[in-house]
Motif scaffolding. Structure first.
Motif, PDB file in Angstrom:
ATOM      1  N   LEU A  85      58.197  47.130  31.873  1.00 44.52           N
ATOM      2  CA  LEU A  85      57.704  45.782  32.130  1.00 44.52           C
ATOM      3  C   LEU A  85      56.315  45.581  31.531  1.00 44.52           C
ATOM      4  CD1 LEU A  85      58.820  45.223  35.836  1.00 44.52           C
ATOM      5  CD2 LEU A  85      59.789  44.192  33.781  1.00 44.52           C
ATOM      6  N   SER A  86      55.443  46.564  31.692  1.00 45.89           N
ATOM      7  CA  SER A  86      54.083  46.458  31.142  1.00 45.89           C
ATOM      8  C   SER A  86      54.122  46.357  29.626  1.00 45.89           C
ATOM      9  CB  SER A  86      53.248  47.675  31.575  1.00 45.89           C
ATOM     10  OG  SER A  86      53.097  47.712  32.974  1.00 45.89           O
ATOM     11  N   GLU A  87      54.945  47.190  29.007  1.00 42.05           N
ATOM     12  CA  GLU A  87      55.050  47.154  27.547  1.00 42.05           C
ATOM     13  C   GLU A  87      55.604  45.815  27.067  1.00 42.05           C
ATOM     14  OE1 GLU A  87      57.483  50.503  26.673  1.00 42.05           O
ATOM     15  OE2 GLU A  87      55.845  51.968  26.836  1.00 42.05           O
ATOM     16  N   ALA A  88      56.569  45.276  27.785  1.00 39.30           N
ATOM     17  CA  ALA A  88      57.163  43.995  27.390  1.00 39.30           C
ATOM     18  C   ALA A  88      56.161  42.855  27.529  1.00 39.30           C
ATOM     19  CB  ALA A  88      58.409  43.718  28.228  1.00 39.30           C
ATOM     20  N   ARG A  89      55.349  42.881  28.578  1.00 41.81           N
ATOM     21  CA  ARG A  89      54.355  41.822  28.763  1.00 41.81           C
ATOM     22  C   ARG A  89      53.320  41.850  27.644  1.00 41.81           C
ATOM     23  NH1 ARG A  89      54.488  43.541  34.594  1.00 41.81           N
ATOM     24  NH2 ARG A  89      55.848  42.041  35.652  1.00 41.81           N
ATOM     25  N   VAL A  90      52.903  43.057  27.263  1.00 41.46           N
ATOM     26  CA  VAL A  90      51.943  43.185  26.162  1.00 41.46           C
ATOM     27  C   VAL A  90      52.545  42.659  24.870  1.00 41.46           C
ATOM     28  CG1 VAL A  90      50.700  44.830  24.710  1.00 41.46           C
ATOM     29  CG2 VAL A  90      50.679  45.101  27.197  1.00 41.46           C
ATOM     30  N   LYS A  91      53.793  43.023  24.604  1.00 39.18           N
ATOM     31  CA  LYS A  91      54.453  42.585  23.375  1.00 39.18           C
ATOM     32  C   LYS A  91      54.647  41.070  23.354  1.00 39.18           C
ATOM     33  CE  LYS A  91      57.551  45.300  21.777  1.00 39.18           C
ATOM     34  NZ  LYS A  91      58.833  46.051  21.563  1.00 39.18           N
ATOM     35  N   ALA A  92      55.007  40.488  24.517  1.00 43.60           N
ATOM     36  CA  ALA A  92      55.184  39.034  24.585  1.00 43.60           C
ATOM     37  C   ALA A  92      53.866  38.319  24.323  1.00 43.60           C
ATOM     38  CB  ALA A  92      55.742  38.636  25.947  1.00 43.60           C
ATOM     39  N   GLY A  93      52.771  38.834  24.880  1.00 43.28           N
ATOM     40  CA  GLY A  93      51.459  38.243  24.636  1.00 43.28           C
ATOM     41  C   GLY A  93      51.048  38.324  23.182  1.00 43.28           C
ATOM     42  N   ARG A  94      51.365  39.461  22.546  1.00 44.76           N
ATOM     43  CA  ARG A  94      51.033  39.625  21.127  1.00 44.76           C
ATOM     44  C   ARG A  94      51.827  38.651  20.259  1.00 44.76           C
ATOM     45  NH1 ARG A  94      52.438  44.648  20.594  1.00 44.76           N
ATOM     46  NH2 ARG A  94      50.431  45.460  21.265  1.00 44.76           N
ATOM     47  N   ARG A  95      53.088  38.482  20.577  1.00 49.60           N
ATOM     48  CA  ARG A  95      53.910  37.533  19.814  1.00 49.60           C
ATOM     49  C   ARG A  95      53.424  36.102  19.999  1.00 49.60           C
ATOM     50  NH1 ARG A  95      60.155  39.728  20.698  1.00 49.60           N
ATOM     51  NH2 ARG A  95      59.896  41.680  19.510  1.00 49.60           N
ATOM     52  N   ALA A  96      52.990  35.776  21.211  1.00 44.92           N
ATOM     53  CA  ALA A  96      52.458  34.439  21.464  1.00 44.92           C
ATOM     54  C   ALA A  96      51.194  34.196  20.653  1.00 44.92           C
ATOM     55  CB  ALA A  96      52.178  34.267  22.951  1.00 44.92           C
ATOM     56  N   ALA A  97      50.316  35.202  20.597  1.00 47.56           N
ATOM     57  CA  ALA A  97      49.079  35.068  19.832  1.00 47.56           C
ATOM     58  C   ALA A  97      49.365  34.944  18.335  1.00 47.56           C
ATOM     59  CB  ALA A  97      48.167  36.263  20.109  1.00 47.56           C
ATOM     60  N   GLU A  98      50.349  35.708  17.849  1.00 47.65           N
ATOM     61  CA  GLU A  98      50.712  35.629  16.431  1.00 47.65           C
ATOM     62  C   GLU A  98      51.272  34.253  16.090  1.00 47.65           C
ATOM     63  OE1 GLU A  98      53.420  38.845  16.129  1.00 47.65           O
ATOM     64  OE2 GLU A  98      51.862  40.386  15.891  1.00 47.65           O
ATOM     65  N   GLU A  99      52.087  33.713  16.989  1.00 45.98           N
ATOM     66  CA  GLU A  99      52.622  32.376  16.745  1.00 45.98           C
ATOM     67  C   GLU A  99      51.506  31.336  16.744  1.00 45.98           C
ATOM     68  OE1 GLU A  99      54.601  29.452  19.641  1.00 45.98           O
ATOM     69  OE2 GLU A  99      56.307  30.454  18.704  1.00 45.98           O
ATOM     70  N   ALA A 100      50.551  31.493  17.666  1.00 47.03           N
ATOM     71  CA  ALA A 100      49.429  30.553  17.732  1.00 47.03           C
ATOM     72  C   ALA A 100      48.605  30.594  16.451  1.00 47.03           C
ATOM     73  CB  ALA A 100      48.553  30.878  18.936  1.00 47.03           C
ATOM     74  N   ARG A 101      48.357  31.777  15.954  1.00 52.03           N
ATOM     75  CA  ARG A 101      47.569  31.890  14.718  1.00 52.03           C
ATOM     76  C   ARG A 101      48.294  31.251  13.537  1.00 52.03           C
ATOM     77  NH1 ARG A 101      43.099  34.222  13.184  1.00 52.03           N
ATOM     78  NH2 ARG A 101      42.786  34.638  10.968  1.00 52.03           N
ATOM     79  N   GLN A 102      49.603  31.451  13.452  1.00 47.66           N
ATOM     80  CA  GLN A 102      50.357  30.860  12.348  1.00 47.66           C
ATOM     81  C   GLN A 102      50.351  29.340  12.432  1.00 47.66           C
ATOM     82  OE1 GLN A 102      51.782  32.536   9.649  1.00 47.66           O
ATOM     83  NE2 GLN A 102      51.793  30.381   8.969  1.00 47.66           N
ATOM     84  N   ARG A 103      50.505  28.826  13.629  1.00 47.38           N
ATOM     85  CA  ARG A 103      50.487  27.371  13.795  1.00 47.38           C
ATOM     86  C   ARG A 103      49.117  26.805  13.430  1.00 47.38           C
ATOM     87  NH1 ARG A 103      52.230  25.217  19.369  1.00 47.38           N
ATOM     88  NH2 ARG A 103      52.061  23.276  18.182  1.00 47.38           N
ATOM     89  N   ALA A 104      48.059  27.511  13.851  1.00 48.94           N
ATOM     90  CA  ALA A 104      46.711  27.043  13.538  1.00 48.94           C
ATOM     91  C   ALA A 104      46.446  27.092  12.039  1.00 48.94           C
ATOM     92  CB  ALA A 104      45.684  27.891  14.292  1.00 48.94           C
ATOM     93  N   ALA A 105      46.932  28.146  11.374  1.00 41.98           N
ATOM     94  CA  ALA A 105      46.745  28.258   9.930  1.00 41.98           C
ATOM     95  C   ALA A 105      47.465  27.132   9.196  1.00 41.98           C
ATOM     96  CB  ALA A 105      47.245  29.620   9.449  1.00 41.98           C
TER      97      ALA A 105
END
Length: 220
Positions: free
Chosen positions: A126-146
């Motif tokens: 569960l901890s690993e999945a939460r970290v991975k989900a947060g990382r994917r969310a941040a990556e999506e945010a950066r792409q949208r901002a770019a």
């Protein structure tokens, strides 16, 4: 004046969402060993003949030795005979629990029965999945901002702030045709099937908006 300082530069604020599917990693298997004889000693002897094979099968399927427990109950059976019921519970990796149960019931037939087989999540997965989900969310945010910055002729600068708005857990059916929110701690929940959980992280991120490497200023 020319460009503004970084602190007062134009800002791009976006929301990103990341999802990770995680399936139960652990299974709790409870087996019933029973015997009905004229005396308790004969019942124990009957159960004892089956116990080594049961335990060896559990250990061969990666059950932790310290995690295997027993509960014993003595009842009065038919015709006044003694009925001994022994419950053996073990925690196994989720993917081998059902095959282990099938092996025992096929080998010992009615001498052993499955009382309960339930699945649950491990804290680590569960901890690993939460970290991975947060990382994917941040990556999506950066792409949208770019993409937004490029659309107005600018360049995306450094990240100024990042905040996770929420992290939700959605239980789903195997084909994802239905889903529902899970409100309590996942590691304490039990399910009768290896149904996945979707961990969804939503982050809000602010980036500086640059123009040719210089903070982009607003026109007065």
């Amino acid at each position: 004046m020319g460009g503004k300082s970084m602190a007062t530069a134009d800002v791009v604020e976006v929301v990103g969402v990341g999802e990770v599917e995680v399936r139960p990693q652990l299974a709790s298997l409870t087996l019933v060993l029973s015997a009905q004889k004229n005396s308790l000693e004969l019942c124990r002897a009957s159960v004892e003949k089956r116990r080594p094979y049961v335990y060896q099968t559990l250990y061969n399927n990666k059950a932790e030795k310290e995690g295997v427990t027993e509960e014993e109950e003595v009842q009065t059976g038919e015709n006044g005979e003694v009925l001994l019921v022994v419950l053996v519970t073990a925690v196994l990796p989720a993917e081998v629990a059902r095959p282990a149960a099938n092996t025992l019931t096929e080998k010992l037939a009615s001498a052993v029965t499955v009382q309960k087989l339930v699945y649950r999540h491990s804290s680590t997965s569960l901890s690993e999945a939460r970290v991975k989900a947060g990382r994917r969310a941040a990556e999506e945010a950066r792409q949208r901002a770019a993409d937004m910055a490029a659309a107005v002729g600018g360049m995306l600068g450094p990240c100024l702030t990042v905040l996770e708005d929420k992290c939700t857990h959605l239980a789903t059916t195997h084909d994802r045709s239905e889903s529902w929110m899970v409100d309590t701690g996942l590691k304490h929940q039990e399910t009768h099937a290896l149904t996945p959980i979707i961990i969804q992280s939503t982050v809000r991120v602010k980036f500086s908006l640059l123009s040719y490497g210089v903070p982009k200023s607003k026109k007065s």
